[in-house]
Design a protein around this motif. Structure first.
Motif, mmCIF file in Angstrom:
data_model
loop_
_atom_site.group_PDB
_atom_site.id
_atom_site.type_symbol
_atom_site.label_atom_id
_atom_site.label_comp_id
_atom_site.label_asym_id
_atom_site.label_seq_id
_atom_site.Cartn_x
_atom_site.Cartn_y
_atom_site.Cartn_z
ATOM 1 N N ALA A 94 0.846 -1.200 0.000
ATOM 2 C CA ALA A 94 0.000 0.000 0.000
ATOM 3 C C ALA A 94 0.875 1.242 0.000
ATOM 4 C CB ALA A 94 -0.908 0.006 1.221
ATOM 5 N N ILE A 95 0.554 2.186 -0.872
ATOM 6 C CA ILE A 95 1.237 3.482 -0.879
ATOM 7 C C ILE A 95 0.418 4.456 -0.046
ATOM 8 C CG2 ILE A 95 2.048 5.408 -2.272
ATOM 9 C CD1 ILE A 95 2.238 3.479 -4.656
ATOM 10 N N LEU A 96 1.056 5.078 0.934
ATOM 11 C CA LEU A 96 0.421 6.139 1.718
ATOM 12 C C LEU A 96 1.058 7.461 1.333
ATOM 13 C CD1 LEU A 96 -0.705 3.750 3.344
ATOM 14 C CD2 LEU A 96 -0.335 5.100 5.419
ATOM 15 N N ASP A 97 0.239 8.375 0.920
ATOM 16 C CA ASP A 97 0.687 9.691 0.486
ATOM 17 C C ASP A 97 1.190 10.498 1.683
ATOM 18 O OD1 ASP A 97 1.112 11.674 -1.387
ATOM 19 O OD2 ASP A 97 -0.938 11.642 -2.137
ATOM 20 N N GLY A 98 1.680 11.697 1.407
ATOM 21 C CA GLY A 98 1.964 12.630 2.477
ATOM 22 C C GLY A 98 0.668 13.271 2.943
ATOM 23 N N GLY A 99 0.743 14.073 3.983
ATOM 24 C CA GLY A 99 -0.437 14.789 4.450
ATOM 25 C C GLY A 99 -0.956 14.274 5.768
ATOM 26 N N THR A 100 -1.739 15.106 6.409
ATOM 27 C CA THR A 100 -2.201 14.815 7.772
ATOM 28 C C THR A 100 -3.196 13.661 7.822
ATOM 29 O OG1 THR A 100 -3.852 16.584 7.499
ATOM 30 C CG2 THR A 100 -1.792 17.169 8.583
ATOM 31 N N THR A 101 -4.023 13.486 6.785
ATOM 32 C CA THR A 101 -4.987 12.388 6.808
ATOM 33 C C THR A 101 -4.279 11.045 6.679
ATOM 34 O OG1 THR A 101 -6.609 13.852 5.762
ATOM 35 C CG2 THR A 101 -7.147 11.518 5.855
ATOM 36 N N CYS A 102 -3.230 10.980 5.880
ATOM 37 C CA CYS A 102 -2.477 9.727 5.744
ATOM 38 C C CYS A 102 -1.694 9.400 7.013
ATOM 39 C CB CYS A 102 -1.554 9.788 4.530
ATOM 40 S SG CYS A 102 -2.428 9.468 2.971
ATOM 41 N N VAL A 103 -1.253 10.406 7.740
ATOM 42 C CA VAL A 103 -0.632 10.151 9.042
ATOM 43 C C VAL A 103 -1.662 9.519 9.973
ATOM 44 C CG1 VAL A 103 0.372 11.225 11.102
ATOM 45 C CG2 VAL A 103 1.125 11.958 8.831
ATOM 46 N N GLN A 114 -0.350 -7.549 8.569
ATOM 47 C CA GLN A 114 0.926 -7.856 7.921
ATOM 48 C C GLN A 114 0.852 -7.275 6.510
ATOM 49 O OE1 GLN A 114 3.533 -9.764 9.295
ATOM 50 N NE2 GLN A 114 2.442 -9.976 11.252
ATOM 51 N N ALA A 115 1.648 -6.261 6.229
ATOM 52 C CA ALA A 115 1.599 -5.608 4.919
ATOM 53 C C ALA A 115 2.866 -4.785 4.720
ATOM 54 C CB ALA A 115 0.364 -4.714 4.809
ATOM 55 N N THR A 116 2.992 -4.214 3.529
ATOM 56 C CA THR A 116 4.097 -3.303 3.238
ATOM 57 C C THR A 116 3.522 -1.929 2.924
ATOM 58 O OG1 THR A 116 5.482 -5.065 2.329
ATOM 59 C CG2 THR A 116 6.035 -2.817 1.684
ATOM 60 N N VAL A 117 4.069 -0.913 3.548
ATOM 61 C CA VAL A 117 3.657 0.467 3.281
ATOM 62 C C VAL A 117 4.812 1.205 2.609
ATOM 63 C CG1 VAL A 117 3.132 2.698 4.334
ATOM 64 C CG2 VAL A 117 1.911 0.655 5.085
ATOM 65 N N VAL A 118 4.530 1.766 1.453
ATOM 66 C CA VAL A 118 5.482 2.613 0.740
ATOM 67 C C VAL A 118 5.023 4.053 0.908
ATOM 68 C CG1 VAL A 118 6.487 3.169 -1.507
ATOM 69 C CG2 VAL A 118 5.889 0.797 -0.960
ATOM 70 N N THR A 119 5.949 4.929 1.264
ATOM 71 C CA THR A 119 5.560 6.324 1.481
ATOM 72 C C THR A 119 6.721 7.267 1.201
ATOM 73 O OG1 THR A 119 4.548 7.872 3.059
ATOM 74 C CG2 THR A 119 6.143 6.289 3.943
ATOM 75 N N HIS A 120 6.389 8.480 0.790
ATOM 76 C CA HIS A 120 7.420 9.526 0.659
ATOM 77 C C HIS A 120 7.258 10.535 1.792
ATOM 78 C CE1 HIS A 120 3.972 11.451 -1.084
ATOM 79 N NE2 HIS A 120 4.620 12.538 -1.500
ATOM 80 N N ALA A 164 2.324 -1.390 -6.637
ATOM 81 C CA ALA A 164 1.501 -1.445 -5.426
ATOM 82 C C ALA A 164 0.082 -1.909 -5.730
ATOM 83 C CB ALA A 164 1.455 -0.077 -4.750
ATOM 84 N N ASP A 165 -0.560 -2.447 -4.700
ATOM 85 C CA ASP A 165 -1.953 -2.863 -4.818
ATOM 86 C C ASP A 165 -2.905 -1.682 -4.705
ATOM 87 O OD1 ASP A 165 -1.732 -5.914 -4.776
ATOM 88 O OD2 ASP A 165 -0.568 -5.353 -3.000
ATOM 89 N N ILE A 166 -2.563 -0.724 -3.844
ATOM 90 C CA ILE A 166 -3.488 0.360 -3.551
ATOM 91 C C ILE A 166 -2.712 1.618 -3.172
ATOM 92 C CG2 ILE A 166 -3.708 -0.328 -1.100
ATOM 93 C CD1 ILE A 166 -6.734 0.402 -1.353
ATOM 94 N N TYR A 167 -3.209 2.747 -3.588
ATOM 95 C CA TYR A 167 -2.573 4.044 -3.283
ATOM 96 C C TYR A 167 -3.597 4.952 -2.625
ATOM 97 C CZ TYR A 167 -0.800 8.800 -4.399
ATOM 98 O OH TYR A 167 -0.400 10.111 -4.327
ATOM 99 N N PHE A 168 -3.278 5.414 -1.432
ATOM 100 C CA PHE A 168 -4.123 6.360 -0.719
ATOM 101 C C PHE A 168 -3.596 7.763 -1.004
ATOM 102 C CE2 PHE A 168 -4.582 2.353 1.443
ATOM 103 C CZ PHE A 168 -5.956 2.271 1.640
#
Length: 251
Positions: A94-103, A114-120, A164-168
């Motif tokens: 899962a990709i989590l974007d920047g920003g307060t909602t993703c935090v 159990q998962a992998t989170v990709v984030t910038h 990625a499977d999903i991007y928030f």
């Protein structure tokens, strides 16, 4: 009509209708389109609207910096984040974007997941340091301090190696015609690159972002598979988005 009164009337129409058309305003007020365009330019310079071709749309308050955005719609963000967290399945990338909602989303991920989170976003990465089941991949690059995310060529290069499977996605504006937008050009490029590497795109949007626009376009609205909104968001705002085939998920 005095310029001040005309501008107030323009903003009142914008609030009521969700958009204004320069030609229609010139006819309503009996002034030239050049006069209306000048009014719109000045209102845009004050951050009161976002100009688009032929008129204007509401501007988003979410273009403030990260520290200010932490205090905007906090209850709504928490609800949206909690609902969005339910969409991540075990084993996914899962990709989590920047920003307060993703935090907030990172905070709501169950400790059993159990998962992998990709984030910038370093802020998202730090939230997941103590999560036992999540592997964190932090994308490097130049730190854009306004939003506390990495941007630039190095980040784009790293993103190109992800599937990625999903991007928030975090945005500052969601509009059925003007699309998904944000307040910074480099962030728009990063979000577009992340979207291209995900099988599914989920946009997180509190109500002040719906039917609003910012200066830099990320993608057309229907690039989003799902938009997560707060439960009380008026259906009049979400109906045009649903008509595009986007799933509206209420938190």
């Amino acid at each position: 009509m005095l310029t001040t009164h005309r501008k107030q009337a323009i903003l009142a129409t914008l609030k009521q209708d969700g958009q204004v058309i320069a030609k229609a305003l010139s006819e309503t007020f009996g002034v030239s389109e050049d006069t209306i365009r000048r009014d719109l330019r000045e209102l845009a310079a004050d951050g009161l609207l976002q100009r688009v071709h032929g008129g204007a749309l509401p501007s988003s308050p979410a273009v403030a910096d990260f520290s200010q955005r932490k205090h905007i719609s906090t209850t709504a963000k928490s609800a949206i984040a909690r609902k969005a967290a339910e969409l991540i399945l075990p084993g996914q990338v899962a990709i989590l974007d920047g920003g307060t909602t993703c935090v907030e989303l990172a905070r709501h991920l169950p400790m059993t997941l159990q998962a992998t989170v990709v984030t910038h976003s370093p802020s998202v990465a730090v939230e997941l340091v103590d999560h036992p089941g999540i592997e964190v991949v932090l994308i490097g690059g130049r730190l854009f301090k306004h939003s506390i995310v990495t941007v630039g060529a190095a980040a784009i290069e790293a993103i190109g190696h992800i599937r990625a499977d999903i991007y928030f996605m975090g945005v500052t504006g969601v509009h059925p015609v003007a699309g998904l937008s944000t307040g910074d050009l480099e962030e728009a490029y990063i979000k577009r690159a992340l979207a291209a590497r995900a099988a599914e795109i989920v946009v997180l949007a509190s109500s002040e972002k719906i039917n609003a626009a910012s200066a830099y376009v990320i993608a057309e609205a229907k690039a989003a598979n799902t938009i997560v909104v707060e439960r009380e968001t008026p259906k009049a705002l979400t109906k045009p988005l649903a008509a595009l085939g986007i799933h509206i998920l209420r938190a």
